[in-house]
Enzyme design. Structure first.
Site, mmCIF file in Angstrom:
data_model
loop_
_atom_site.group_PDB
_atom_site.id
_atom_site.type_symbol
_atom_site.label_atom_id
_atom_site.label_comp_id
_atom_site.label_asym_id
_atom_site.label_seq_id
_atom_site.Cartn_x
_atom_site.Cartn_y
_atom_site.Cartn_z
ATOM 1 N N SER A 188 -16.145 36.786 -25.326
ATOM 2 C CA SER A 188 -16.525 37.034 -23.929
ATOM 3 C C SER A 188 -17.739 37.941 -23.782
ATOM 4 C CB SER A 188 -15.347 37.656 -23.168
ATOM 5 O OG SER A 188 -14.892 38.831 -23.817
ATOM 6 N N GLU A 365 -11.840 47.383 -12.954
ATOM 7 C CA GLU A 365 -12.159 48.398 -13.952
ATOM 8 C C GLU A 365 -11.986 47.791 -15.336
ATOM 9 O OE1 GLU A 365 -9.868 51.906 -13.291
ATOM 10 O OE2 GLU A 365 -10.650 52.242 -11.272
ATOM 11 N N HIS A 369 -16.049 44.245 -20.759
ATOM 12 C CA HIS A 369 -16.944 43.205 -20.240
ATOM 13 C C HIS A 369 -18.049 43.794 -19.373
ATOM 14 C CE1 HIS A 369 -13.080 41.008 -21.025
ATOM 15 N NE2 HIS A 369 -13.956 40.361 -21.785
#
Length: 431
Positions: A188, A365, A369
């Protein structure tokens, strides 16, 4: 005999005519030209109500209400391959303007390109289109969310966002020439994140390269080296890779969570890294290993703690052992986050108050990422690593791309990101 001879000549003429028709058809398929403001000879006019559909294979897409001064998407059917896109843009309204272009799932191509009042400019960039198919009915095993991503459909999509500018023409060229291609394998932190406010370095680094190289991002959220293999993504990359193409490999966050026999940094992780390297070299490709980006985890002294265990060091050792170029993102992101500081570093991640992304939603939060500012900074870390460790790619870096030092990151106050229309508060897989 004269009749037979004439029939042969007629057949020959018909065959020549057929071949010319085929060649013309191929040329039309290889070069597509579109105009958006006025009808022009040799261009397909995209009027305000020309929308993409199965029967209308080119047109405005995703947004049905096309208004001046708002972002829009343009799509056209496209097979797998690398495409050079040339756009002509003009400043209008008698004032200076700027424009931003993204492709597919928010891959940044051009950011805030300025134009003086009345000025026109032409820009060219390269977009990679991929599909799931490998061979003999074997295909990449996509996650459910990937089936709706622009990166995996059968079309090429351009997102255009401008202030006081208009897109005049767009030309798409798919030729026989092979552009060197940089394939990305990762999780990711690398994947093309389709929705605001999420972002990765893999979708930002495209903006720093000239159109003589293509970047094919095969990363996906939540993946480890093992799941990248089992979902046949490495098989897919190898099936289309040509000699002297590159594979950038960044894993660790999700490998760290694997359990079972031989799991761990110096077990399956290093075994698989070696396998990736050897498989790429067997295709005469060039592997590049990247250590994992740090998570935002500070100690009481404002220093980043190592939340990735032995995985960064294991990657370094495999790179040294196999003589593979290493871009040490783990080291660079430690410097970057500590330079920003404990609280300011939140501005590089998805940390937003309630009712921000999207409206009427709880606070976000996330310390793994990135948002667009953070992803852009880390993309520049990767670019600097390329300059230092992969010199064969330096010739493809844009001349105006700045030299980057993570101890002197770009100021957040100077960051201007035209937001894409699509937003989603759903956290990407992995952590």
């Amino acid at each position: 005999m004269l009749l037979i001879k004439s029939e042969k000549m007629l057949r020959s003429l018909l065959f020549v005519g057929f071949m010319l028709t085929q060649l013309c058809s191929y040329a039309q398929q290889s070069i597509q030209k579109y105009s958006f403001i006025e009808k022009l000879p040799g261009y397909t006019f995209i009027g305000p109500h020309t929308f993409y559909a199965d029967k209308q294979a080119s047109g405005y897409d995703l947004i049905k209400d096309i208004k001046k001064g708002t972002p829009f998407y343009f799509s056209t059917k496209a097979a797998e391959g690398n495409y050079q896109i040339t756009i002509q843009v003009k400043a209008n309204d008698g004032v200076a303007g700027s424009f931003t272009v993204k492709a597919e799932s928010r891959r940044l191509m051009l950011l805030n390109t300025p134009l003086k009042a009345g000025q026109s400019t032409t820009k060219t960039f390269t977009v990679n289109i991929k599909d799931r198919q490998i061979t003999n009915g074997v295909a990449v095993k996509l996650k459910p969310r990937e089936f709706t991503k622009l990166d995996w459909d059968e079309k090429l999509t351009i997102e255009f966002d401008a202030t006081h500018c208009s897109l005049q023409t767009l030309t798409i060229t798919k030729g026989e020439e092979h552009f060197p291609t940089i394939y990305l394998a990762g999780n990711s932190t690398v994947v093309n994140q389709e929705d605001e406010p999420w972002a990765s370095w893999g979708q930002m680094i495209t903006a720093f390269f000239n159109p003589k190289v293509a970047i094919a991002n095969h990363a996906e959220s939540g993946l480890s080296l093992g799941s990248f293999l089992s979902s046949k993504r490495l098989d897919k990359v190898l099936s289309v890779m040509q000699p002297n193409d590159y594979l950038f490999i960044e894993f660790g966050h999700n490998d760290q969570k694997e359990k079972g026999h031989n799991a761990g940094a110096y077990g399956s992780y290093t075994d698989r890294l070696r396998f990736f390297v050897k498989a790429v070299r067997a295709k005469q490709g060039i592997p590049v290993i990247l250590t994992s980006t740090n998570r935002r985890s500070f100690d009481e002294n404002g220093r980043i703690t190592n939340s990735l265990g032995d995985f960064p060091e294991a990657a370094r050792k495999v790179a040294a052992e196999l003589n593979v170029p290493l871009i040490d993102l783990n080291k660079m992101t430690k410097v970057l986050y500590e330079t920003l500081g404990v609280e300011p570093s939140k501005k590089a991640f998805v940390h937003y108050p309630a009712n921000t992304y999207p409206a009427q939603h709880e606070a976000l939060e996330d310390n793994t990422h990135f948002n667009t500012y953070g992803a852009y900074q880390i993309a520049q870390c990767v670019l600097q690593g390329i300059r230092e460790k992969v010199p064969s790619l330096v010739v493809y870096i844009k001349e105006n791309a700045p030299v980057y030092n993570p101890a002197r990151p770009g100021a957040l106050a100077d960051w201007n990101w035209p937001e894409s229309p699509r937003a989603d508060s759903t956290k990407p897989d992995g952590n």
